[in-house]
Design a protein around this motif. Structure first.
Motif, mmCIF file in Angstrom:
data_model
loop_
_atom_site.group_PDB
_atom_site.id
_atom_site.type_symbol
_atom_site.label_atom_id
_atom_site.label_comp_id
_atom_site.label_asym_id
_atom_site.label_seq_id
_atom_site.Cartn_x
_atom_site.Cartn_y
_atom_site.Cartn_z
ATOM 1 N N GLU A 140 0.863 -1.173 0.000
ATOM 2 C CA GLU A 140 0.000 0.000 0.000
ATOM 3 C C GLU A 140 0.902 1.226 0.000
ATOM 4 O O GLU A 140 1.707 1.416 0.914
ATOM 5 C CB GLU A 140 -0.911 0.009 1.237
ATOM 6 C CG GLU A 140 -1.935 -1.125 1.241
ATOM 7 C CD GLU A 140 -2.800 -1.133 2.488
ATOM 8 O OE1 GLU A 140 -2.407 -0.485 3.485
ATOM 9 O OE2 GLU A 140 -3.865 -1.767 2.472
ATOM 10 N N VAL A 141 0.769 2.061 -1.053
ATOM 11 C CA VAL A 141 1.643 3.224 -1.238
ATOM 12 C C VAL A 141 0.786 4.481 -1.256
ATOM 13 O O VAL A 141 -0.153 4.591 -2.055
ATOM 14 C CB VAL A 141 2.446 3.106 -2.550
ATOM 15 C CG1 VAL A 141 3.368 4.306 -2.713
ATOM 16 C CG2 VAL A 141 3.238 1.805 -2.573
ATOM 17 N N ALA A 142 1.097 5.440 -0.388
ATOM 18 C CA ALA A 142 0.325 6.683 -0.295
ATOM 19 C C ALA A 142 0.444 7.489 -1.587
ATOM 20 O O ALA A 142 1.551 7.717 -2.093
ATOM 21 C CB ALA A 142 0.794 7.514 0.892
ATOM 22 N N ILE A 143 -0.702 7.930 -2.117
ATOM 23 C CA ILE A 143 -0.705 8.696 -3.362
ATOM 24 C C ILE A 143 -0.047 10.057 -3.172
ATOM 25 O O ILE A 143 0.622 10.567 -4.068
ATOM 26 C CB ILE A 143 -2.160 8.869 -3.868
ATOM 27 C CG1 ILE A 143 -2.754 7.505 -4.251
ATOM 28 C CG2 ILE A 143 -2.237 9.830 -5.047
ATOM 29 C CD1 ILE A 143 -4.217 7.560 -4.651
ATOM 30 N N ALA A 144 -0.217 10.656 -2.008
ATOM 31 C CA ALA A 144 0.259 12.028 -1.797
ATOM 32 C C ALA A 144 1.770 12.152 -1.843
ATOM 33 O O ALA A 144 2.303 13.123 -2.393
ATOM 34 C CB ALA A 144 -0.264 12.557 -0.453
ATOM 35 N N ASP A 145 2.497 11.167 -1.275
ATOM 36 C CA ASP A 145 3.946 11.331 -1.154
ATOM 37 C C ASP A 145 4.752 10.065 -1.446
ATOM 38 O O ASP A 145 5.979 10.071 -1.306
ATOM 39 C CB ASP A 145 4.303 11.841 0.247
ATOM 40 C CG ASP A 145 3.750 10.950 1.361
ATOM 41 O OD1 ASP A 145 3.280 9.830 1.058
ATOM 42 O OD2 ASP A 145 3.766 11.382 2.534
ATOM 43 N N GLY A 146 4.098 8.969 -1.806
ATOM 44 C CA GLY A 146 4.843 7.756 -2.124
ATOM 45 C C GLY A 146 5.311 6.964 -0.916
ATOM 46 O O GLY A 146 6.091 6.020 -1.061
#
Length: 215
Positions: free
Chosen positions: A122-128
């Motif tokens: 799971e990778v955050a869209i906002a900051d990777g």
């Protein structure tokens, strides 16, 4: 006597004619100014720019990537996951890459398979940032993947290198040998995340890894 009178009359008529012509000068006033009652033309015929126009428009979403400026794309998120798992791009197949959210965080839910294990990130869209991970490598593949034997201290360094901002001092590592092969196990708590791992001491490879965002 008649000649003198005639000459005087002629001079008087000539003077009167000259006086009358002088009062009919051209329509322009002295100095070339416009006649009385004329209107001065506007200084410029170019209209003024209304307030608010001519300013740089706000940043809009990138149509090619489909995400707002500053966010990461699906391709970038997949690259982050592959790098963190130490999996070459050519080894991954059956890739799933979908948008989702967890604890209010918009993210990419990424799954892929290799010949030696299955991976979930799971990778955050906002900051990777990686906010979740779970994978396990088949142990029979460890020797085929290669590597070099490592110590407990080196195991801590390897784990810290997978987590941004972590140091070896943050990692707890202990040795387990109940299965006959031996392994290093441990955990790491950092920035609201809990990491648990198992690492092969003969190859220096992590073969079991989980990362969970704590509430």
């Amino acid at each position: 006597m008649k000649q003198i009178f005639s000459f005087g009359l002629t001079a008087a008529l000539l003077l009167a004619c000259l006086t009358g012509c002088g009062g009919q000068a051209g329509g322009a006033a002295p100095g070339g100014t416009a006649p009385s009652g004329g209107q001065t033309p506007p200084a410029s015929s170019v209209p003024e720019t209304p307030a608010g126009q001519g300013q740089t428009p706000p940043v809009s979403p990138d149509p090619e990537r489909g995400v707002a400026a500053g966010e990461i794309s699906r391709e970038e998120a997949l690259a982050i996951a592959l790098d963190n798992a130490d999996v070459p791009e050519g080894d991954a197949y059956n890739i799933k890459n979908e948008t989702d959210s967890d604890n209010g965080i918009p993210l990419y839910d990424i799954e892929f398979e290799t010949d030696y294990g299955d991976y979930d990130f799971e990778v955050a869209i906002a900051d990777g940032r990686i906010v979740g991970a779970d994978y396990e490598v088949d142990e029979e593949w460890l020797d085929a993947l290669g590597g070099s034997p490592i110590t407990v201290e080196e195991a801590a360094d390897i784990v810290a290198g997978k987590v941004s901002g972590a140091s070896a001092a943050d990692v707890s590592v202990w040795e387990e040998s109940g299965d006959g092969r031996g392994r290093y196990e441990g955990e790491l708590f950092l920035d609201g995340m809990k990491y648990e791992f198992e690492l092969d001491p003969r190859t220096g490879r992590i073969f079991d890894w989980t990362a969970d965002l704590r509430d």
